[in-house]
Design an enzyme around this catalytic site. Structure first.
Site, PDB file in Angstrom:
ATOM      1  N   HIS A  17      -5.313  13.253  -2.871  1.00  0.00           N
ATOM      2  CA  HIS A  17      -4.635  12.255  -3.704  1.00  0.00           C
ATOM      3  C   HIS A  17      -5.565  11.685  -4.772  1.00  0.00           C
ATOM      4  CE1 HIS A  17      -6.399   9.028  -1.155  1.00  0.00           C
ATOM      5  NE2 HIS A  17      -6.074   8.214  -2.136  1.00  0.00           N
ATOM      6  N   GLY A  36      -9.130   5.007  -6.163  1.00  0.00           N
ATOM      7  CA  GLY A  36      -9.995   4.557  -7.233  1.00  0.00           C
ATOM      8  C   GLY A  36     -10.364   5.739  -8.108  1.00  0.00           C
ATOM      9  N   SER A  59      -8.925   3.799  -0.285  1.00  0.00           N
ATOM     10  CA  SER A  59      -9.345   4.683   0.802  1.00  0.00           C
ATOM     11  C   SER A  59     -10.324   5.725   0.305  1.00  0.00           C
ATOM     12  CB  SER A  59      -8.134   5.346   1.469  1.00  0.00           C
ATOM     13  OG  SER A  59      -7.401   6.111   0.518  1.00  0.00           O
ATOM     14  N   GLU A  60     -10.127   6.231  -0.932  1.00  0.00           N
ATOM     15  CA  GLU A  60     -11.079   7.121  -1.592  1.00  0.00           C
ATOM     16  C   GLU A  60     -11.127   6.790  -3.077  1.00  0.00           C
ATOM     17  OE1 GLU A  60      -9.993   9.342   2.099  1.00  0.00           O
ATOM     18  OE2 GLU A  60      -8.757   8.587   0.444  1.00  0.00           O
ATOM     19  N   THR A  61     -12.302   6.954  -3.647  1.00  0.00           N
ATOM     20  CA  THR A  61     -12.489   6.821  -5.097  1.00  0.00           C
ATOM     21  C   THR A  61     -13.068   8.121  -5.618  1.00  0.00           C
ATOM     22  OG1 THR A  61     -12.792   4.416  -5.063  1.00  0.00           O
ATOM     23  CG2 THR A  61     -13.737   5.606  -6.926  1.00  0.00           C
TER      24      THR A  61
END
Length: 337
Positions: free
Chosen positions: A76, A24, A47-49
């Site tokens: 990422h 995100g 999974s991560e923003t």
């Protein structure tokens, strides 16, 4: 009137939509409170923003949230955020200083859109775990680890986010991994790491250096598609042990077992590794994997190796671009920028 913000899903370490590792991105996050960031990350479900914020000290500030909690760094999501900014001409091809919870890091964007993240200086030390315990956690026979482990010991490697690094002899064995996530979590707890990265030099693409798989149950991730933080740590680990003759940038392939293939570029050229060795520990099945540097000193085993910070790089592609209505923040008096 409700406040809305632009939100995106950007697939990192790939140029093909719905492959690589989705992150995100909130490209204009100034004024959001921590609880609002957490709510947005939960809603997006990546999974991560990454939340792009102004910084009083450097060019940008990034904060990272999983659907459950804030994390200090995410490779990422950093690639995804700066690829998004570059795609929309918010930033040009250049080098930027970025404030994160682990310190200020350099991010470079090249003309072709590749985003390079300079990680922290590496810390590498053998892990005080048995091959049999690691093999059991991965659902493998000890023989799958012991052959390559004679030269490359199971180790704790970190360039800002520590991983338990596990060499596997062949692709067929890596493909057969069926992790016991509770056992992986226990190994990570014992070794003070955030995830386990298993890899083999047996690759699908001829130009790839290795094929990796990453498991991070402590972070709520059973298997991560493509892992930038682990790639830098593993590149440093391989150079530390003198395991590669290949020139930089190295190419790490990952994600095929999640049907999200991607490629991470790893550049370790910045300097030589302290205590680098061509020889690892002589491991027997079930014995400790502790190793010593080639000169017989104990510096590596006791203090961990340090050297120049590696860089990881990759392309990214935006797959979702829209607006999200923000929830009200919990305390009008607490707003973080």
């Amino acid at each position: 009137m409700s406040d809305t913000r632009r939100v995106q899903i950007v697939d990192a370490f790939t140029t093909e939509p719905t492959t690589g590792n989705p992150a995100g991105v909130v490209p204009e996050a100034a004024g959001l409170a921590t609880d609002q960031m957490q709510a947005v990350a939960s809603e997006l479900g990546a999974s991560e923003t990454a939340f792009v914020l102004p910084s009083d000290e450097v060019d940008r500030r990034l904060r990272y949230f999983t659907p459950e909690t804030e994390v200090d760094l995410c490779g990422h999501a950093t690639v995804a955020a700066f690829a998004s900014l570059y795609e929309r001409s918010v930033v040009a091809a250049d080098t930027y200083a970025v404030e994160t919870n682990v310190g200020v890091l350099d991010v470079e964007i090249t003309e072709d859109g590749t985003v390079w993240l300079t990680q922290s200086e590496p810390e590498i030390r053998p892990a005080d775990v048995s091959l049999s315990a690691v093999a059991d956690a991965l659902g493998l026979d000890v023989a799958a680890l012991s052959e390559v482990g004679a030269d490359l010991p199971v180790s704790r490697a970190s360039t800002g986010f520590p991983f338990l690094v596990v060499p596997v002899s062949y692709f067929e064995q890596l493909s057969a991994v069926e992790p016991d996530l509770a056992a992986v979590e226990q190994l990570c707890t014992e070794t003070e790491t955030q995830g386990l990265y298993a890899f083999t030099f047996d690759t699908l693409d001829g130009d790839a250096t290795l094929h990796g798989r990453a498991f991070a149950p402590l972070a709520g991730i059973d298997e991560d598609p493509v892992t930038g933080t682990a790639s830098g740590a593993v590149g440093a680990y391989l150079r530390h042990h003198g395991a590669l003759d290949a020139p930089d940038p190295l190419v790490f392939e990952q994600g095929h077992f999640r049907d999200r293939p991607g490629r991470v570029l790893v550049d370790t050229r910045a300097g030589a590794w302290a205590g680098a060795s061509d020889e690892g520990a002589d491991d027997e099945a079930g014995e400790r994997t502790d190793g010593e540097p080639a000169d017989g000193s104990t510096e590596t085993a006791d203090a961990g190796a340090t050297g120049a910070a590696p860089r990881v790089g990759g392309r990214a592609v935006t797959t979702v671009d829209g607006e999200l209505t923000l929830p009200e923040h919990e305390d009008d008096d607490i707003i973080e920028a």
